[in-house]
Motif scaffolding. Structure first.
Motif, PDB file in Angstrom:
ATOM      1  N   SER A   8      -2.695  -2.872   0.570  1.00  0.00           N
ATOM      2  CA  SER A   8      -1.420  -2.177   0.775  1.00  0.00           C
ATOM      3  C   SER A   8      -0.642  -2.018  -0.521  1.00  0.00           C
ATOM      4  CB  SER A   8      -0.528  -2.955   1.760  1.00  0.00           C
ATOM      5  OG  SER A   8      -1.120  -3.050   3.028  1.00  0.00           O
ATOM      6  N   THR A   9       0.023  -0.887  -0.618  1.00  0.00           N
ATOM      7  CA  THR A   9       1.055  -0.683  -1.635  1.00  0.00           C
ATOM      8  C   THR A   9       2.396  -0.745  -0.921  1.00  0.00           C
ATOM      9  OG1 THR A   9      -0.311   0.725  -3.053  1.00  0.00           O
ATOM     10  CG2 THR A   9       2.074   0.923  -3.288  1.00  0.00           C
ATOM     11  N   PRO A  34      -2.027 -10.434  -0.398  1.00  0.00           N
ATOM     12  CA  PRO A  34      -1.942  -9.720  -1.679  1.00  0.00           C
ATOM     13  C   PRO A  34      -1.609  -8.248  -1.463  1.00  0.00           C
ATOM     14  CG  PRO A  34      -4.229 -10.196  -1.125  1.00  0.00           C
ATOM     15  CD  PRO A  34      -3.396 -10.961  -0.147  1.00  0.00           C
ATOM     16  N   HIS A  35      -0.873  -7.689  -2.406  1.00  0.00           N
ATOM     17  CA  HIS A  35      -0.446  -6.299  -2.284  1.00  0.00           C
ATOM     18  C   HIS A  35      -0.025  -5.797  -3.659  1.00  0.00           C
ATOM     19  CE1 HIS A  35       3.235  -8.683  -2.094  1.00  0.00           C
ATOM     20  NE2 HIS A  35       3.846  -7.633  -2.616  1.00  0.00           N
ATOM     21  N   ARG A  36       0.155  -4.492  -3.743  1.00  0.00           N
ATOM     22  CA  ARG A  36       0.709  -3.855  -4.930  1.00  0.00           C
ATOM     23  C   ARG A  36       2.152  -3.473  -4.612  1.00  0.00           C
ATOM     24  NH1 ARG A  36       0.122   2.294  -5.916  1.00  0.00           N
ATOM     25  NH2 ARG A  36       0.990   2.626  -8.006  1.00  0.00           N
ATOM     26  N   THR A  37       3.054  -3.745  -5.523  1.00  0.00           N
ATOM     27  CA  THR A  37       4.455  -3.374  -5.336  1.00  0.00           C
ATOM     28  C   THR A  37       4.797  -2.218  -6.256  1.00  0.00           C
ATOM     29  OG1 THR A  37       5.109  -5.636  -4.729  1.00  0.00           O
ATOM     30  CG2 THR A  37       6.857  -4.136  -5.443  1.00  0.00           C
ATOM     31  N   LEU A  38       5.336  -1.162  -5.683  1.00  0.00           N
ATOM     32  CA  LEU A  38       5.747   0.020  -6.433  1.00  0.00           C
ATOM     33  C   LEU A  38       7.219   0.278  -6.132  1.00  0.00           C
ATOM     34  CD1 LEU A  38       5.268   2.593  -8.114  1.00  0.00           C
ATOM     35  CD2 LEU A  38       4.449   3.704  -6.013  1.00  0.00           C
ATOM     36  N   VAL A  39       8.045   0.232  -7.168  1.00  0.00           N
ATOM     37  CA  VAL A  39       9.472   0.486  -7.013  1.00  0.00           C
ATOM     38  C   VAL A  39       9.788   1.891  -7.516  1.00  0.00           C
ATOM     39  CG1 VAL A  39      11.810  -0.236  -7.614  1.00  0.00           C
ATOM     40  CG2 VAL A  39      10.017  -1.957  -7.318  1.00  0.00           C
ATOM     41  N   ILE A  40      10.418   2.682  -6.662  1.00  0.00           N
ATOM     42  CA  ILE A  40      10.886   4.008  -7.062  1.00  0.00           C
ATOM     43  C   ILE A  40      12.399   3.900  -7.263  1.00  0.00           C
ATOM     44  CG2 ILE A  40      11.003   6.445  -6.527  1.00  0.00           C
ATOM     45  CD1 ILE A  40       8.167   5.458  -6.761  1.00  0.00           C
ATOM     46  N   LYS A  79       2.311  10.159  -4.089  1.00  0.00           N
ATOM     47  CA  LYS A  79       1.466  10.753  -5.125  1.00  0.00           C
ATOM     48  C   LYS A  79       0.794   9.684  -5.980  1.00  0.00           C
ATOM     49  CE  LYS A  79       4.747  14.608  -5.661  1.00  0.00           C
ATOM     50  NZ  LYS A  79       5.665  15.268  -6.633  1.00  0.00           N
ATOM     51  N   HIS A  80       1.350   8.480  -5.970  1.00  0.00           N
ATOM     52  CA  HIS A  80       0.860   7.408  -6.837  1.00  0.00           C
ATOM     53  C   HIS A  80       0.247   6.261  -6.038  1.00  0.00           C
ATOM     54  CE1 HIS A  80       3.093   9.309 -10.177  1.00  0.00           C
ATOM     55  NE2 HIS A  80       4.034   9.510  -9.267  1.00  0.00           N
ATOM     56  N   THR A  81      -0.101   6.534  -4.784  1.00  0.00           N
ATOM     57  CA  THR A  81      -0.635   5.486  -3.904  1.00  0.00           C
ATOM     58  C   THR A  81      -2.079   5.794  -3.527  1.00  0.00           C
ATOM     59  OG1 THR A  81       1.573   5.118  -2.985  1.00  0.00           O
ATOM     60  CG2 THR A  81      -0.298   4.255  -1.733  1.00  0.00           C
ATOM     61  N   GLU A  82      -2.961   4.850  -3.810  1.00  0.00           N
ATOM     62  CA  GLU A  82      -4.378   5.021  -3.498  1.00  0.00           C
ATOM     63  C   GLU A  82      -4.912   3.929  -2.583  1.00  0.00           C
ATOM     64  OE1 GLU A  82      -6.409   5.283  -7.205  1.00  0.00           O
ATOM     65  OE2 GLU A  82      -5.508   7.211  -7.765  1.00  0.00           O
ATOM     66  N   THR A  83      -4.106   2.925  -2.267  1.00  0.00           N
ATOM     67  CA  THR A  83      -4.546   1.882  -1.347  1.00  0.00           C
ATOM     68  C   THR A  83      -4.642   2.452   0.068  1.00  0.00           C
ATOM     69  OG1 THR A  83      -2.224   1.207  -1.141  1.00  0.00           O
ATOM     70  CG2 THR A  83      -3.612  -0.058  -2.660  1.00  0.00           C
ATOM     71  N   PRO A  84      -5.456   1.841   0.930  1.00  0.00           N
ATOM     72  CA  PRO A  84      -5.595   2.354   2.298  1.00  0.00           C
ATOM     73  C   PRO A  84      -4.291   2.376   3.087  1.00  0.00           C
ATOM     74  CG  PRO A  84      -7.363   0.806   1.786  1.00  0.00           C
ATOM     75  CD  PRO A  84      -6.384   0.716   0.658  1.00  0.00           C
ATOM     76  N   LEU A  85      -3.370   1.470   2.745  1.00  0.00           N
ATOM     77  CA  LEU A  85      -2.133   1.346   3.506  1.00  0.00           C
ATOM     78  C   LEU A  85      -0.922   1.472   2.581  1.00  0.00           C
ATOM     79  CD1 LEU A  85      -3.143  -1.705   5.743  1.00  0.00           C
ATOM     80  CD2 LEU A  85      -3.308   0.730   6.326  1.00  0.00           C
ATOM     81  N   THR A  86       0.149   2.033   3.116  1.00  0.00           N
ATOM     82  CA  THR A  86       1.393   2.203   2.376  1.00  0.00           C
ATOM     83  C   THR A  86       2.543   1.636   3.193  1.00  0.00           C
ATOM     84  OG1 THR A  86       0.591   4.267   1.379  1.00  0.00           O
ATOM     85  CG2 THR A  86       2.965   3.850   1.290  1.00  0.00           C
ATOM     86  N   ALA A 157      11.329  -0.620   7.182  1.00  0.00           N
ATOM     87  CA  ALA A 157      10.250  -1.590   6.987  1.00  0.00           C
ATOM     88  C   ALA A 157       9.104  -1.231   7.932  1.00  0.00           C
ATOM     89  CB  ALA A 157      10.728  -3.019   7.254  1.00  0.00           C
ATOM     90  N   ALA A 158       8.064  -0.636   7.389  1.00  0.00           N
ATOM     91  CA  ALA A 158       6.928  -0.201   8.208  1.00  0.00           C
ATOM     92  C   ALA A 158       5.682  -0.111   7.343  1.00  0.00           C
ATOM     93  CB  ALA A 158       7.220   1.148   8.854  1.00  0.00           C
ATOM     94  N   LEU A 159       4.527   0.000   7.994  1.00  0.00           N
ATOM     95  CA  LEU A 159       3.248   0.125   7.299  1.00  0.00           C
ATOM     96  C   LEU A 159       2.481   1.291   7.901  1.00  0.00           C
ATOM     97  CD1 LEU A 159       1.372  -1.214   5.144  1.00  0.00           C
ATOM     98  CD2 LEU A 159       0.321  -2.475   7.041  1.00  0.00           C
ATOM     99  N   LEU A 160       1.946   2.159   7.033  1.00  0.00           N
ATOM    100  CA  LEU A 160       1.232   3.354   7.486  1.00  0.00           C
ATOM    101  C   LEU A 160      -0.139   3.449   6.835  1.00  0.00           C
ATOM    102  CD1 LEU A 160       4.475   4.097   7.352  1.00  0.00           C
ATOM    103  CD2 LEU A 160       3.635   6.378   7.864  1.00  0.00           C
TER     104      LEU A 160
END
Length: 309
Positions: A8-9, A34-40, A79-86, A157-160
Motif C-alpha cells: 500500500s501507498t 509495511p507501507h509507503r507514505t506519500l505526502v501531497i 500518478k505517482h502510485t504503483e503499489t496494488p493498494l492506495t 481514511a480508506a483503502l482502494l
C-alpha cells in the motif's frame, strides 16, 4: 498482505497542516504493516513543509505550486502510485497501529470489493463515520453504525485497489474538495465492484482542521459537487430532477418570509452553484459518457439498490 514488500501507498494530503501533520505521520510510523507514505503538500505556507522534512519517517513529499484541494491532490498522487493498494488519509487523522493491516486484510478477504472504509472517531470518542450512505435525494451522508458493506467510503481514511481506481477514471480533481469520495465509490459500483467496511480499522480524526464545515465555501463546494456527481453517475431522470429542484428552491427563496440560516440557503451562493454547474456541464457530460463505457451495471439498478437506505 504479509510480505516485507509494501502493498500500500498511504497518501496524506495536507494544506496548512503544521499543527497536526506530525501526529498523523507519527501514527503512520507506528503501523504494524509495511507501507509507503506519500505526502501531497498543497502549497502550505505555515511551516508544514519543515515539519514533514523533520519527521523521522522521511516520507516522500510532492509539493504542489498551488492549492488543488483534496480531490486535486489525490488525483496527482495517483500518478505517482504503483503499489496494488492506495490509502486515502486526511492530515488531521491519526490511525491506530493496526489500521492499515485491518484494511488490507479486509480487501484480501473480499476480492469483489475495490474499496474499504475505516471507522473514524472524533476527539470525544463520537463516531464520525463508518462509511457513506446515499440519501433519497442523492446526498452522501456519513453512517455511524457498524456494517459489513456500505454504498461508499469516507475519503478521510480508506483503502482502494489502485488499478480499479485508475480503471474507473481516478479521482475527480475538478471537485477540489468534498464528494470526490462518494463520486469515486459510485463509479466503482457501476463498474461492478463492492465497497466494504472495516470497523476495527479505527482512526482518530480532528475533522475540519483545514476547512470550516459550516462556512460559505464548504456549502458551495458541497452543493456544486453533489449536483456534478449526480450528472456523472445517477440515472438521468434523478439528476435532472435534483437540479430542477435546486433551481426552483433558489428561485423561491426571495419570496419566503423566513428561511433557514445555513449558508446553503443564501440565494447568492445557490446562484453561484448553478452558474458553476452550467459552466462545467459540457465536461461533466463527457465524464458521464466515459463512466457509461466502464459500467457493467445499470445506473437505475444502483440507484434502486442504495438510494434512501
Amino acid at each position: 498482505m504479509t510480505s516485507a514488500e509494501p502493498g500500500s501507498t498511504v497518501v496524506v494530503v495536507t494544506w496548512r497542516g503544521a499543527a497536526h501533520i506530525t501526529a498523523c505521520l507519527d501514527a503512520l510510523a507506528a503501523q504494524t504493516r509495511p507501507h509507503r507514505t506519500l505526502v501531497i503538500d498543497n502549497a502550505s505556507d505555515d511551516g508544514t513543509a519543515a515539519k514533514i522534512r523533520a519527521h523521522r519517517s522521511k516520507p516522500q513529499v510532492i509539493r504542489l505550486k498551488t492549492n488543488t484541494g483534496y480531490a486535486g491532490a489525490m488525483a496527482e498522487a495517483l500518478k505517482h502510485t504503483e503499489t496494488p493498494l492506495t490509502a486515502w488519509l486526511n492530515d488531521d487523522a491519526a490511525p491506530e497501529p493496526t489500521w492499515l493491516a485491518e484494511l488490507e486484510d479486509t480487501l484480501d478477504a473480499q476480492p469483489l470489493a475495490a474499496a474499504v472504509t475505516s471507522r473514524l472517531e472524533l476527539p470525544d470518542g463520537t463516531v464520525q463515520s463508518t462509511g457513506v450512505r446515499l440519501t433519497a435525494d442523492g446526498h452522501g451522508q456519513d453512517l455511524t453504525e457498524d456494517t459489513d458493506e456500505v454504498f461508499g467510503f469516507c475519503g478521510g481514511a480508506a483503502l482502494l485497489r489502485t488499478e480499479a481506481l485508475k480503471a474507473v477514471g481516478g479521482v475527480p480533481a475538478s471537485f477540489f474538495c468534498y464528494y470526490e469520495d462518494t463520486d469515486t465509490a459510485w463509479r466503482l459500483r457501476l463498474a461492478g465492484w463492492h465497497v466494504a467496511a472495516a470497523p476495527k480499522a479505527r482512526v482518530h480524526h480532528l475533522h475540519g482542521a483545514s476547512t470550516d464545515p459550516g462556512s460559505v465555501r464548504f456549502h458551495q463546494w458541497n452543493e456544486r459537487n453533489r449536483l456534478l456527481m449526480l450528472i456523472r453517475c445517477a440515472p438521468a431522470a434523478v439528476a435532472g430532477k435534483e437540479i430542477l429542484r435546486f433551481a426552483v428552491i433558489t428561485a423561491l427563496l426571495p419570496l419566503r418570509k423566513t428561511r433557514p440560516t445555513a449558508a446553503n440557503f443564501r440565494t447568492s451562493l445557490r446562484l453561484r452553484v448553478l452558474a458553476e454547474v452550467a459552466a462545467k456541464l459540457p465536461t461533466t457530460l463527457r465524464n458521464r459518457r466515459s463512466t457509461a463505457k466502464i459500467a457493467v451495471l445499470d445506473r437505475g439498478a444502483i440507484w434502486d439498490a442504495w438510494a434512501g437506505l
